[in-house]
Each structure stands twice: as C-alpha cells, then as structure tokens.
Scaffold this motif. Structure first.
Motif, PDB file in Angstrom:
ATOM      1  N   TRP A 244       2.511  -3.170   6.170  1.00  0.00           N
ATOM      2  CA  TRP A 244       1.869  -3.728   4.979  1.00  0.00           C
ATOM      3  C   TRP A 244       1.794  -2.694   3.869  1.00  0.00           C
ATOM      4  N   SER A 245       1.377  -1.482   4.215  1.00  0.00           N
ATOM      5  CA  SER A 245       1.230  -0.428   3.219  1.00  0.00           C
ATOM      6  C   SER A 245       2.575  -0.107   2.565  1.00  0.00           C
ATOM      7  N   TYR A 246       3.610  -0.001   3.393  1.00  0.00           N
ATOM      8  CA  TYR A 246       4.933   0.311   2.867  1.00  0.00           C
ATOM      9  C   TYR A 246       5.438  -0.808   1.958  1.00  0.00           C
ATOM     10  N   ARG A 247       5.309  -2.050   2.408  1.00  0.00           N
ATOM     11  CA  ARG A 247       5.819  -3.183   1.623  1.00  0.00           C
ATOM     12  C   ARG A 247       5.058  -3.353   0.322  1.00  0.00           C
TER      13      ARG A 247
ATOM     14  N   GLY B  47       3.254  -0.983  -1.327  1.00  0.00           N
ATOM     15  CA  GLY B  47       3.561   0.139  -2.203  1.00  0.00           C
ATOM     16  C   GLY B  47       4.928   0.009  -2.832  1.00  0.00           C
ATOM     17  N   THR B  48       5.918  -0.398  -2.038  1.00  0.00           N
ATOM     18  CA  THR B  48       7.274  -0.556  -2.555  1.00  0.00           C
ATOM     19  C   THR B  48       7.335  -1.667  -3.594  1.00  0.00           C
ATOM     20  N   ALA B  49       6.600  -2.759  -3.376  1.00  0.00           N
ATOM     21  CA  ALA B  49       6.604  -3.862  -4.335  1.00  0.00           C
ATOM     22  C   ALA B  49       6.022  -3.426  -5.674  1.00  0.00           C
ATOM     23  N   ILE B  50       4.936  -2.652  -5.641  1.00  0.00           N
ATOM     24  CA  ILE B  50       4.350  -2.168  -6.892  1.00  0.00           C
ATOM     25  C   ILE B  50       5.336  -1.267  -7.630  1.00  0.00           C
ATOM     26  N   VAL B  51       5.981  -0.369  -6.896  1.00  0.00           N
ATOM     27  CA  VAL B  51       6.959   0.536  -7.511  1.00  0.00           C
ATOM     28  C   VAL B  51       8.145  -0.261  -8.071  1.00  0.00           C
ATOM     29  N   ASP B  52       8.605  -1.252  -7.316  1.00  0.00           N
ATOM     30  CA  ASP B  52       9.748  -2.062  -7.744  1.00  0.00           C
ATOM     31  C   ASP B  52       9.442  -2.903  -8.979  1.00  0.00           C
ATOM     32  N   LEU B  53       8.249  -3.486  -9.016  1.00  0.00           N
ATOM     33  CA  LEU B  53       7.981  -4.571  -9.958  1.00  0.00           C
ATOM     34  C   LEU B  53       7.161  -4.182 -11.187  1.00  0.00           C
TER      35      LEU B  53
ATOM     36  N   ALA C  93       0.957   4.032  -5.607  1.00  0.00           N
ATOM     37  CA  ALA C  93       1.854   3.253  -4.753  1.00  0.00           C
ATOM     38  C   ALA C  93       2.992   4.109  -4.207  1.00  0.00           C
ATOM     39  N   GLU C  94       3.484   5.025  -5.016  1.00  0.00           N
ATOM     40  CA  GLU C  94       4.526   5.936  -4.534  1.00  0.00           C
ATOM     41  C   GLU C  94       4.008   6.767  -3.374  1.00  0.00           C
TER      42      GLU C  94
ATOM     43  N   LYS D 152       5.444   6.937   0.574  1.00  0.00           N
ATOM     44  CA  LYS D 152       5.771   8.192   1.252  1.00  0.00           C
ATOM     45  C   LYS D 152       4.986   8.355   2.554  1.00  0.00           C
ATOM     46  N   ALA D 153       3.780   7.800   2.585  1.00  0.00           N
ATOM     47  CA  ALA D 153       2.915   7.976   3.752  1.00  0.00           C
ATOM     48  C   ALA D 153       3.135   6.926   4.830  1.00  0.00           C
TER      49      ALA D 153
END
Length: 289
Positions: free
Chosen positions: A229-232, A234-240, A268-269, A273-274
């Motif tokens: 959940w954390s990875y998805r 965080g990645t969505a915030i960075v992507d969008l 989010a980055e 990473k974490a």
C-alpha cells in the motif's frame, strides 16, 4: 469454496478490478448526490466534502510540533476544493482484501472455472465498517491506487475510469445529466484530475488509520500488505501530482499550495524509497483466486 479473497499485497487482476468498478458504480448510482438528503442514510453523520476524514485536523492539532506545517495548510485547500463535490454512499475501504471473488456463472464448477476468461468475475463487497458518504470517485481512486500493481494502474487506469463512468451513467440518469452539465466535453479529463486529487486524500486517510491503530495485524493486514500500500500510494502521488498544475486547480490564491504540494511529493518519494512492491503482479488471474 468457490468464493475467495485476493491478498492486498498481490493486487487484483484487471478482470477483478473491472468487476469491482462496476459494483462500485451500482452502489454509487443507487445512492447518488445529494446523498446527504437520502432518506436511508441518516446513520452517516458526515455528509459533505471531506468531512468524513476531518479527523486529520484532530491529529495535527493534538501535537503541532510533530506535524509539518504544510499538512494542515494542504488539507484546508483540499477541503475547500471538495466542499461542493458530488457525493455518494461509498464502501470507503474498497480494496481486494475486503472482497470475495468467484468466476462468473461457474461457481462450484472447477473445470469451467479454469477455462473462464479475465472478464468472467463476480464480486461481493464485504467489511463495511468504513462505510461513508464521500466524493463519488473515492472508491474508484482507492481501488485503482492501492488495490492493483503500479504497472496495472499505469496501463489500465484510463480504461478503468471509463468503465466506471459508463456503468454509473447506466445506473443513474441524474448522475449523467449533472456531471455532463458541469464538465461537458472535458468530463474525462476533469474527473481524471479529481481522482488524482483524491489520491492525496488517501494519504490523509492513511495518516488517520495509522494514528488510531486502524491498520496492521490486528485488522488482518500483513506486513506485505502495508508495504505494498505504501509503495503504491507513494508512487501514485509521484506519478500524478504536478504541483504547479494542481496548485492552479485547487485555486488556493497564492503560491503556498504549490510549495505544500512539492513537500507532499517529497514525502511520497520517501515512502517509495522505504517500501517496495511484491514481484507477483495481480495481472495473473490463475494465481488470483
């Protein structure tokens, strides 16, 4: 047992997401805006905008020294933006681990189940404890952000939101009329942007759950689930989230919201990473039953 859940860390397949998106549309179309006036929803106290997650204010006011100043400022900007949003009754914790899946029309038939295609899924929503009146795109955003792999989201979100809107319009003519009156030929572009903003609201929602102990092994969530959940997210915030673009959409009146969105993206980055996403993708339906 023909009905089974899908582990959140694994993520739902494209067919499972599609089945749940259609189920969401049925729920939202049945309890469409103005949901706050619906006679069967008197049990929901929070009925407008982001009032259902305004507990975030209690968290950052409880110990202001531990809360970055950009968090309350950003939430205030989001509250103003969603104050007059179209609302619906939502499951509000709409992810694969809270659902039961089975192959369509072949329940109990193992041989037929093995031959069924990706779209041949039925879904039953379970675990309704987070049931709330929310901006109507919440369930869709929540599912597509944390309920499938990052690759699946990047590839399939445009089709997934179109499936949702088509299904919602089929369920509720008022929803179709009202949304088209507001958005016109920019409907899909605007709703895609609204969904991106709700990704940030998932971040607020997650902060509340973490603070009250509403997520973890006691709730049946594994370490792998939480990591995914954390990875998805965080990645969505960075992507969008483009701070300049969404700063303008939020209409905060000054450059501060842009700076705050940049702080959010930096956070989010750090989340990305974490954490990490499991190697097993939700795209393999044979493993996802």
């Amino acid at each position: 047992e023909p009905w089974a859940t899908v582990p959140d860390w694994k993520g739902a397949s494209s067919g499972q997401v599609k089945a749940l998106v259609r189920a969401q549309a049925a729920l939202h179309g049945t309890y469409w805006c103005p949901a706050e006036n619906h006679p069967n929803l008197s049990f929901c106290r929070s009925r407008k905008g982001l009032s259902w997650i305004e507990a975030i204010k209690m968290l950052y006011s409880k110990d202001e020294t531990k809360t970055p100043k950009w968090v309350p400022r950003l939430f205030d900007a989001f509250e103003k933006h969603f104050a007059n949003a179209f609302m619906s009754l939502s499951h509000a914790d709409c992810r694969p681990g809270n659902m039961l899946y089975a192959k369509t029309a072949v329940v109990g038939d193992t041989a037929a189940k093995a031959k069924a295609g990706d779209d041949d899924w039925e879904v039953i929503m379970t675990d309704w404890e987070a049931l709330s009146i929310t901006p109507f795109l919440w369930d869709l955003t929540y599912l597509t952000t944390i309920g499938q792999s990052v690759d699946e989201r990047r590839i399939r979100f445009d089709d997934q939101i179109k499936t949702y809107i088509d299904s919602l319009f089929a369920w509720n003519a008022d929803a179709k009329r009202q949304l088209l009156e507001v958005h016109g030929d920019k409907l899909m572009e605007n709703l895609t942007n609204e969904s991106a903003l709700l990704v940030v609201c998932i971040w607020f929602f997650g902060a509340i759950l973490a603070a009250i102990g509403g997520v973890g092994e006691v709730q049946g969530n594994t370490e792998d689930d939480c990591n995914a959940w954390s990875y998805r997210l965080g990645t969505a915030i960075v992507d969008l989230i483009d701070p300049e673009k969404f700063g303008a959409i939020l209409k905060a009146g000054d450059a501060q919201v842009v700076k705050d969105l940049k702080s959010l993206v930096e956070n989010a980055e750090g989340m990305v990473k974490a954490s990490s996403e499991p190697k097993i993708s939700g795209s393999d339906d044979k493993k996802n039953v």
